[in-house]
Design a protein around this motif. Structure first.
Motif, short mmCIF file in Angstrom:
data_model
loop_
_atom_site.label_atom_id
_atom_site.label_comp_id
_atom_site.label_asym_id
_atom_site.label_seq_id
_atom_site.Cartn_x
_atom_site.Cartn_y
_atom_site.Cartn_z
N ILE A 151 5.50 17.55 -0.40
CA ILE A 151 4.57 16.31 -0.73
C ILE A 151 3.37 16.57 -0.08
CG2 ILE A 151 5.37 15.89 1.71
CD1 ILE A 151 5.64 12.78 0.98
N ARG A 152 2.46 15.96 -0.92
CA ARG A 152 0.79 16.13 -0.56
C ARG A 152 0.65 14.81 -0.20
NH1 ARG A 152 -2.77 16.48 -4.07
NH2 ARG A 152 -1.57 16.09 -5.82
N TYR A 153 -0.03 14.67 0.99
CA TYR A 153 -0.61 13.46 1.58
C TYR A 153 -1.75 13.51 2.33
CZ TYR A 153 1.66 15.03 5.62
OH TYR A 153 2.28 15.81 6.88
N LEU A 154 -2.54 12.42 2.67
CA LEU A 154 -3.39 12.30 3.65
C LEU A 154 -2.82 11.76 4.77
CD1 LEU A 154 -6.08 10.40 1.54
CD2 LEU A 154 -5.97 12.78 1.99
N ASP A 155 -3.18 12.28 6.17
CA ASP A 155 -2.84 12.05 7.18
C ASP A 155 -3.63 10.80 7.93
OD1 ASP A 155 -5.20 13.10 8.45
OD2 ASP A 155 -4.03 14.99 9.11
N GLU A 156 -3.23 10.30 9.12
CA GLU A 156 -3.95 9.20 9.67
C GLU A 156 -5.66 9.54 9.96
OE1 GLU A 156 -1.83 10.98 13.01
OE2 GLU A 156 -1.76 10.85 10.88
N HIS A 157 -5.91 10.63 9.65
CA HIS A 157 -7.30 10.79 10.10
C HIS A 157 -8.13 11.07 8.71
CE1 HIS A 157 -6.44 11.15 14.10
NE2 HIS A 157 -5.39 12.12 13.90
N TRP A 158 -7.40 10.84 7.44
CA TRP A 158 -7.73 11.09 6.34
C TRP A 158 -8.01 12.63 5.77
CZ3 TRP A 158 -7.28 6.95 3.33
CH2 TRP A 158 -7.55 6.97 1.80
N VAL A 201 4.91 10.85 11.82
CA VAL A 201 4.19 11.26 10.82
C VAL A 201 3.72 10.21 9.82
CG1 VAL A 201 3.98 12.81 8.69
CG2 VAL A 201 5.35 13.51 10.81
N VAL A 202 2.17 9.96 9.44
CA VAL A 202 2.03 8.99 8.69
C VAL A 202 1.63 9.71 7.38
CG1 VAL A 202 0.02 7.29 8.34
CG2 VAL A 202 1.13 7.53 10.55
N PHE A 203 2.21 9.10 6.30
CA PHE A 203 1.89 9.66 4.93
C PHE A 203 1.15 8.50 4.07
CE2 PHE A 203 5.87 11.44 6.17
CZ PHE A 203 5.76 12.63 5.93
N ILE A 204 -0.51 9.02 3.75
CA ILE A 204 -0.92 7.75 3.15
C ILE A 204 -1.23 8.42 1.82
CG2 ILE A 204 -3.51 7.09 3.00
CD1 ILE A 204 -3.51 7.31 6.10
N ASN A 205 -1.05 7.54 0.67
CA ASN A 205 -1.27 7.87 -0.72
C ASN A 205 -0.24 9.42 -1.04
OD1 ASN A 205 -2.69 5.79 -0.89
ND2 ASN A 205 -4.66 6.99 -0.47
N PRO A 206 1.15 9.61 -0.66
CA PRO A 206 1.87 10.67 -0.76
C PRO A 206 2.04 10.87 -2.42
CG PRO A 206 3.09 8.89 -0.21
CD PRO A 206 1.83 8.33 -0.02
N LYS A 231 1.00 -1.27 -0.07
CA LYS A 231 0.01 -0.11 0.19
C LYS A 231 0.88 1.16 0.08
CE LYS A 231 -4.22 -1.69 -0.02
NZ LYS A 231 -5.04 -1.34 -1.06
N ARG A 232 0.40 2.46 -0.60
CA ARG A 232 1.30 3.60 -0.74
C ARG A 232 0.91 4.38 0.77
NH1 ARG A 232 2.80 4.01 -5.65
NH2 ARG A 232 3.43 6.21 -5.51
N LEU A 233 2.03 4.02 1.86
CA LEU A 233 2.05 4.33 2.99
C LEU A 233 3.36 4.35 3.67
CD1 LEU A 233 0.51 4.71 5.78
CD2 LEU A 233 0.60 2.34 6.14
N ILE A 234 3.68 5.53 4.05
CA ILE A 234 4.96 5.59 4.68
C ILE A 234 4.95 6.15 6.06
CG2 ILE A 234 7.14 7.26 4.66
CD1 ILE A 234 6.57 7.45 1.70
N TYR A 235 5.76 5.70 6.95
CA TYR A 235 5.96 6.16 8.27
C TYR A 235 7.27 6.72 8.63
CZ TYR A 235 6.09 5.92 13.39
OH TYR A 235 6.39 6.08 14.82
N MET A 236 7.09 8.14 9.01
CA MET A 236 8.43 8.67 9.46
C MET A 236 8.34 9.03 10.93
SD MET A 236 10.22 12.16 7.95
CE MET A 236 8.92 13.15 8.66
#
Length: 165
Positions: A118-125, A79-84, A63-68
């Motif tokens: 970087i544009r992304y959704l956080d863990e709260h969408w 920081v959680v990066f969803i679909n960055p 899945k398109r998910l990164i954890y930093m």
């Protein structure tokens, strides 16, 4: 809970696959995925003394998910990066020795963009945007590449751009 033994290593064919987007109805799964990513990153830090971020496919989560997780004052903490999506990549680049949890003893000389957005959704969408430079820019480029099945070995500056840590 995933552990260091679940980390995909160089040569595993899954590391070369393109990841699917996280769908909104999968949001309840994200917390568990992030916990696994956090746990394995902490094990890497304890064993190898490095690790600032990890991409989901490194644990076989395609899945398109990164954890930093870089502690303040240098970073923001977790920081959680969803679909960055990476945008505004600078023309200016720099070279560095890149490392990767999937081959912890190997360093690879690569070129990375000095800055990006970087544009992304956080863990709260919720949509987020972050302008990154230098260390964070290169870090997110490395992790983003994992989402597209690209390893830093594939970005080596030349055939002599490898060294053992």
């Amino acid at each position: 809970m995933k552990t260091l033994t679940d980390l995909l290593l160089l040569g595993d064919p899954r590391l070369y696959e393109t990841c699917a987007p996280v769908e909104r109805d999968e949001l309840p799964l994200v917390a568990g995925w992030v916990a696994d990513l956090h746990n394995v990153m902490e094990e890497i830090r304890a064993k190898y003394n490095f690790g600032r971020a990890i991409a989901a496919p490194q644990l076989g989560i395609m899945k398109r998910l990164i954890y930093m997780n870089v502690a303040p004052p240098v970073g923001r903490g977790p920081v959680v990066f969803i679909n960055p999506v990476l945008e505004n990549l600078s023309d200016e680049q720099f070279e560095l020795w890149d490392d990767c949890m999937s081959f912890p003893h190997l360093l690879v000389r690569v070129k990375r963009h000095k800055s990006l957005t970087i544009r992304y959704l956080d863990e709260h969408w919720q949509p987020q945007t972050w302008d990154l430079t230098d260390d964070f820019s290169e870090l997110l480029q490395h992790e983003y590449d994992h989402l597209d099945g690209i390893l830093c070995t594939m970005r080596a500056v030349d055939a002599k751009s490898f060294k053992w840590r």
